[in-house]
Design a protein around this motif. Structure first.
Motif, mmCIF file in Angstrom:
data_model
loop_
_atom_site.group_PDB
_atom_site.id
_atom_site.type_symbol
_atom_site.label_atom_id
_atom_site.label_comp_id
_atom_site.label_asym_id
_atom_site.label_seq_id
_atom_site.Cartn_x
_atom_site.Cartn_y
_atom_site.Cartn_z
ATOM 1 N N GLY A 199 6.424 9.015 -5.835
ATOM 2 C CA GLY A 199 6.166 7.638 -6.219
ATOM 3 C C GLY A 199 5.097 7.012 -5.344
ATOM 4 O O GLY A 199 4.236 6.259 -5.827
ATOM 5 N N TYR A 200 5.127 7.338 -4.067
ATOM 6 C CA TYR A 200 4.095 6.858 -3.146
ATOM 7 C C TYR A 200 2.734 7.443 -3.508
ATOM 8 O O TYR A 200 1.700 6.741 -3.458
ATOM 9 C CB TYR A 200 4.455 7.237 -1.703
ATOM 10 C CG TYR A 200 3.383 6.903 -0.701
ATOM 11 C CD1 TYR A 200 3.183 5.602 -0.271
ATOM 12 C CD2 TYR A 200 2.548 7.908 -0.200
ATOM 13 C CE1 TYR A 200 2.189 5.294 0.647
ATOM 14 C CE2 TYR A 200 1.549 7.612 0.718
ATOM 15 C CZ TYR A 200 1.377 6.306 1.137
ATOM 16 O OH TYR A 200 0.369 5.998 2.032
ATOM 17 N N VAL A 201 2.713 8.726 -3.892
ATOM 18 C CA VAL A 201 1.458 9.370 -4.296
ATOM 19 C C VAL A 201 0.850 8.651 -5.495
ATOM 20 O O VAL A 201 -0.348 8.322 -5.516
ATOM 21 C CB VAL A 201 1.696 10.858 -4.632
ATOM 22 C CG1 VAL A 201 0.453 11.464 -5.279
ATOM 23 C CG2 VAL A 201 2.066 11.636 -3.373
ATOM 24 N N VAL A 202 1.671 8.382 -6.513
ATOM 25 C CA VAL A 202 1.179 7.714 -7.722
ATOM 26 C C VAL A 202 0.663 6.321 -7.385
ATOM 27 O O VAL A 202 -0.416 5.918 -7.836
ATOM 28 C CB VAL A 202 2.294 7.645 -8.789
ATOM 29 C CG1 VAL A 202 1.845 6.776 -9.964
ATOM 30 C CG2 VAL A 202 2.658 9.045 -9.271
ATOM 31 N N ALA A 203 1.421 5.575 -6.591
ATOM 32 C CA ALA A 203 1.004 4.219 -6.220
ATOM 33 C C ALA A 203 -0.302 4.241 -5.436
ATOM 34 O O ALA A 203 -1.177 3.383 -5.623
ATOM 35 C CB ALA A 203 2.103 3.541 -5.397
ATOM 36 N N THR A 204 -0.450 5.232 -4.561
ATOM 37 C CA THR A 204 -1.671 5.340 -3.759
ATOM 38 C C THR A 204 -2.863 5.701 -4.637
ATOM 39 O O THR A 204 -3.969 5.176 -4.450
ATOM 40 C CB THR A 204 -1.489 6.392 -2.648
ATOM 41 O OG1 THR A 204 -0.344 6.050 -1.865
ATOM 42 C CG2 THR A 204 -2.713 6.449 -1.753
ATOM 43 N N PHE A 205 -2.652 6.601 -5.604
ATOM 44 C CA PHE A 205 -3.719 6.947 -6.541
ATOM 45 C C PHE A 205 -4.182 5.710 -7.300
ATOM 46 O O PHE A 205 -5.383 5.472 -7.471
ATOM 47 C CB PHE A 205 -3.242 8.015 -7.529
ATOM 48 C CG PHE A 205 -3.596 9.419 -7.146
ATOM 49 C CD1 PHE A 205 -4.849 9.936 -7.428
ATOM 50 C CD2 PHE A 205 -2.679 10.237 -6.497
ATOM 51 C CE1 PHE A 205 -5.182 11.231 -7.078
ATOM 52 C CE2 PHE A 205 -3.004 11.541 -6.142
ATOM 53 C CZ PHE A 205 -4.260 12.044 -6.427
ATOM 54 N N LYS A 206 -3.231 4.923 -7.790
ATOM 55 C CA LYS A 206 -3.576 3.732 -8.564
ATOM 56 C C LYS A 206 -4.311 2.700 -7.705
ATOM 57 O O LYS A 206 -5.290 2.086 -8.154
ATOM 58 C CB LYS A 206 -2.305 3.109 -9.149
ATOM 59 C CG LYS A 206 -1.674 3.929 -10.264
ATOM 60 C CD LYS A 206 -0.425 3.255 -10.810
ATOM 61 C CE LYS A 206 0.174 4.033 -11.965
ATOM 62 N NZ LYS A 206 1.405 3.385 -12.497
ATOM 63 N N LYS A 207 -3.843 2.508 -6.469
ATOM 64 C CA LYS A 207 -4.510 1.565 -5.571
ATOM 65 C C LYS A 207 -5.926 2.026 -5.255
ATOM 66 O O LYS A 207 -6.870 1.221 -5.236
ATOM 67 C CB LYS A 207 -3.696 1.421 -4.278
ATOM 68 C CG LYS A 207 -4.306 0.438 -3.290
ATOM 69 C CD LYS A 207 -3.461 0.352 -2.025
ATOM 70 C CE LYS A 207 -4.099 -0.596 -1.016
ATOM 71 N NZ LYS A 207 -3.300 -0.676 0.252
ATOM 72 N N ASP A 208 -6.073 3.318 -5.008
ATOM 73 C CA ASP A 208 -7.394 3.864 -4.704
ATOM 74 C C ASP A 208 -8.337 3.691 -5.888
ATOM 75 O O ASP A 208 -9.516 3.359 -5.721
ATOM 76 C CB ASP A 208 -7.267 5.349 -4.335
ATOM 77 C CG ASP A 208 -8.609 5.995 -4.060
ATOM 78 O OD1 ASP A 208 -9.307 5.565 -3.136
ATOM 79 O OD2 ASP A 208 -8.970 6.934 -4.807
ATOM 80 N N TRP A 209 -7.808 3.905 -7.099
ATOM 81 C CA TRP A 209 -8.646 3.737 -8.294
ATOM 82 C C TRP A 209 -9.089 2.280 -8.435
ATOM 83 O O TRP A 209 -10.243 2.000 -8.767
ATOM 84 C CB TRP A 209 -7.881 4.188 -9.538
ATOM 85 C CG TRP A 209 -8.746 4.305 -10.752
ATOM 86 C CD1 TRP A 209 -8.982 3.345 -11.697
ATOM 87 C CD2 TRP A 209 -9.519 5.444 -11.143
ATOM 88 N NE1 TRP A 209 -9.843 3.822 -12.657
ATOM 89 C CE2 TRP A 209 -10.185 5.100 -12.341
ATOM 90 C CE3 TRP A 209 -9.697 6.714 -10.604
ATOM 91 C CZ2 TRP A 209 -11.020 6.002 -12.997
ATOM 92 C CZ3 TRP A 209 -10.532 7.603 -11.268
ATOM 93 C CH2 TRP A 209 -11.179 7.241 -12.450
ATOM 94 N N HIS A 210 -8.179 1.364 -8.185
ATOM 95 C CA HIS A 210 -8.512 -0.061 -8.237
ATOM 96 C C HIS A 210 -9.605 -0.395 -7.224
ATOM 97 O O HIS A 210 -10.567 -1.108 -7.543
ATOM 98 C CB HIS A 210 -7.260 -0.899 -7.958
ATOM 99 C CG HIS A 210 -7.514 -2.371 -7.884
ATOM 100 N ND1 HIS A 210 -7.808 -3.139 -8.996
ATOM 101 C CD2 HIS A 210 -7.535 -3.231 -6.821
ATOM 102 C CE1 HIS A 210 -7.977 -4.390 -8.643
ATOM 103 N NE2 HIS A 210 -7.824 -4.477 -7.328
ATOM 104 N N ASN A 211 -9.471 0.149 -6.007
ATOM 105 C CA ASN A 211 -10.485 -0.108 -4.984
ATOM 106 C C ASN A 211 -11.833 0.488 -5.371
ATOM 107 O O ASN A 211 -12.887 -0.084 -5.073
ATOM 108 C CB ASN A 211 -10.021 0.449 -3.636
ATOM 109 C CG ASN A 211 -8.871 -0.344 -3.047
ATOM 110 O OD1 ASN A 211 -8.686 -1.525 -3.366
ATOM 111 N ND2 ASN A 211 -8.074 0.285 -2.194
ATOM 112 N N ARG A 212 -11.804 1.648 -6.024
ATOM 113 C CA ARG A 212 -13.064 2.246 -6.477
ATOM 114 C C ARG A 212 -13.713 1.385 -7.554
ATOM 115 O O ARG A 212 -14.943 1.233 -7.593
ATOM 116 C CB ARG A 212 -12.819 3.658 -7.001
ATOM 117 C CG ARG A 212 -12.662 4.694 -5.909
ATOM 118 C CD ARG A 212 -12.723 6.099 -6.482
ATOM 119 N NE ARG A 212 -11.425 6.750 -6.473
ATOM 120 C CZ ARG A 212 -11.205 7.958 -6.965
ATOM 121 N NH1 ARG A 212 -12.184 8.629 -7.530
ATOM 122 N NH2 ARG A 212 -10.001 8.498 -6.922
ATOM 123 N N ASN A 213 -12.896 0.824 -8.439
ATOM 124 C CA ASN A 213 -13.442 -0.077 -9.455
ATOM 125 C C ASN A 213 -14.066 -1.314 -8.813
ATOM 126 O O ASN A 213 -15.133 -1.784 -9.243
ATOM 127 C CB ASN A 213 -12.348 -0.499 -10.439
ATOM 128 C CG ASN A 213 -12.108 0.538 -11.523
ATOM 129 O OD1 ASN A 213 -12.891 1.468 -11.703
ATOM 130 N ND2 ASN A 213 -11.024 0.395 -12.250
#
Length: 471
Positions: A199-213
């Protein structure tokens, strides 16, 4: 606990492609020849300097029949069977690859089993799946198949249900960001003890994608600012012909703008971890067309009615100035070329346009100046091209390698034409204040960034990338 998953399966079934796409790592070696992977190799995924998950590439099964027979003969259960097998056969040449591929499991890795769904299930596949079932490890099966290969899917699904905690269809060459996230979310369900770390991995992926956007938005804003404020000037001797000097200056201007656009596009590509990716856009792609070509301007940007409603410049075309400097005083200031909306290059390139440029002349020199460009359509074209480029790079799966033979996409109009009028007005207001470099630019920039973030989120969450513009 940092989750690790071993990517396992028969040789040449797409294991490395799946790994490359999941890890967003295009350095993974992918070969059409079976047996290229002979040693396990781990690919940790690091975000903000922290390793959050590891995917390990493994050799393909070489002797699953014999391996299964040995495991079934042991009295030990689950993982102990693997330890027994490894100790007994690690030095035997015929089983060397099979011993190598189970090493990640011996240290606690979960299993992602990859099979080619374009073919029927074979006895050797059943042996491999039974081996993995006997391990007792958390395991998911992935059917990596082409979109048109559907006739064997149900057979594979039936066998997957017998041997795995979960299964998914996942095309490693077509997987979008959303499909990668859904696969990672599905991994949470295969083992209760893994739910929290995954769950932490998924949340981190999503946060990272948001930051990349968010970073993409900054790059786009920087690109627009550079392009809209760019200008050139040159002195021409009075005796020289003026038109060739104009043409030469305009060619320099076009070249500069293209370099600025390309520079920022490359920054976007690197942001989404395409380090080796060097796909050359096909001729039919609008991004392959010249930025100043008439086809580009007809295809992208806003319609005339939209531009008028959004508060655009109406019939204004290229804004170009020709300055005359004499004794430190600017005698010629700014001349706007008239005409209907159209391609920047087509308007300026027309020989008839020369008669519409007023040129100041002094006894010694004529000073030519082009830009900054105040054409209301120009920033819309730049923005639409950036959005199309974004959609292309985020949806080019890292496991895909057909850079030179990829199918030619059918060009489609850009993203801006589908926006509501309220958003178009805010975008146009931002462009006008950016062109003028006004004091209250920040207010309009924040509104623009909010709209752009919604567009990027819409592109990256699109269910059907094949229907997106200019993929």
């Amino acid at each position: 606990m940092i989750p690790e998953f071993a990517i396992m399966g028969h040789p040449n079934e797409g294991k490395s492609s799946v790994l490359s796409t999941l890890a967003e790592d295009d350095s993974v070696r992918i070969s059409p020849h079976p047996g290229e992977t002979v040693h396990c190799r781990s690919f940790p995924v690091t975000i903000d300097g922290q390793e959050i998950i590891t995917f390990t590439d493994t050799p393909g099964f070489q002797n699953p029949g014999r391996m299964l027979a040995e495991l079934q003969s042991y009295k030990e259960t689950n993982l102990d069977k693997l330890h027994h097998f490894y100790r007994q056969f690690q030095s035997e040449r015929d089983l060397q690859h099979d011993c190598e591929l189970i090493q990640p499991l011996l240290r606690g890795a979960g299993i992602i089993y990859v099979a080619d769904g374009s073919r029927p299930v074979r006895n050797v596949d059943l042996a491999e799946m039974e081996i993995l079932r006997l391990t007792g490890k958390p395991r998911m099966a992935i059917l990596n198949c082409k979109d048109e290969a559907q006739e064997n899917i149900e057979q594979w699904k039936t066998e997957f249900r017998k041997h795995f905690n979960s299964s998914r269809i996942f095309n490693a060459h077509r997987a979008t960001y959303q499909e990668r996230i859904r696969l990672l979310e599905a991994l949470q369900a295969i083992e209760q003890d893994w739910q929290k770390p995954l769950g932490y991995v998924v949340a981190t992926f999503k946060k990272d994608w948001h930051n990349r956007n968010l970073r993409t938005i900054e790059i786009v804003c920087e690109m627009l600012g550079e392009c809209l404020r760019h200008s050139l000037e040159n002195s021409v001797a009075r005796d020289n012909a003026l038109q060739p000097a104009k043409d030469k200056l305009f060619q320099r201007y076009k070249k500069d703008i293209k370099k600025i656009e390309q520079k920022h596009h490359q920054r976007m590509k690197k942001l989404y971890k395409h380090n080796i990716f060097n796909y050359q856009l096909p001729p039919q792609s609008i991004l392959h067309q010249d930025l100043f070509a008439e086809e580009t301007w007809e295809f992208l940007g806003l319609k005339k009615s939209q531009l008028a409603i959004a508060g655009g410049a109406g019939g204004a075309a290229l804004a170009a100035g020709i300055d005359l400097a004499a004794g430190g005083a600017a005698l010629g200031l700014f001349t706007t070329l008239g005409g209907a909306l159209g391609a920047f290059g087509a308007v300026y390139g027309s020989r008839n346009i020369a008669s519409k440029i007023k040129v100041g002349i002094d006894p010694i020199t004529t000073r030519l100046r082009i830009g900054p460009n105040t054409n209301a359509q120009f920033p819309h074209i730049l923005l639409d091209r950036a959005l199309i480029y974004y959609s292309h790079i985020i949806n080019w799966a890292h496991g895909r390698r057909d850079y030179d033979t990829a199918e030619t996409p059918k060009p489609s109009p850009g993203y801006l034409r589908g926006l509501p009028t309220s958003s178009l007005k805010k975008i146009s207001s931002y462009f006008r204040h950016l062109q003028k470099n006004s004091d209250n630019l920040d207010k309009y920039e924040e509104e623009f960034k909010d709209i752009l973030l919604n567009i990027l989120n819409s592109i990256s969450s699109a269910e059907d990338y094949e229907n997106n513009p200019d993929h």
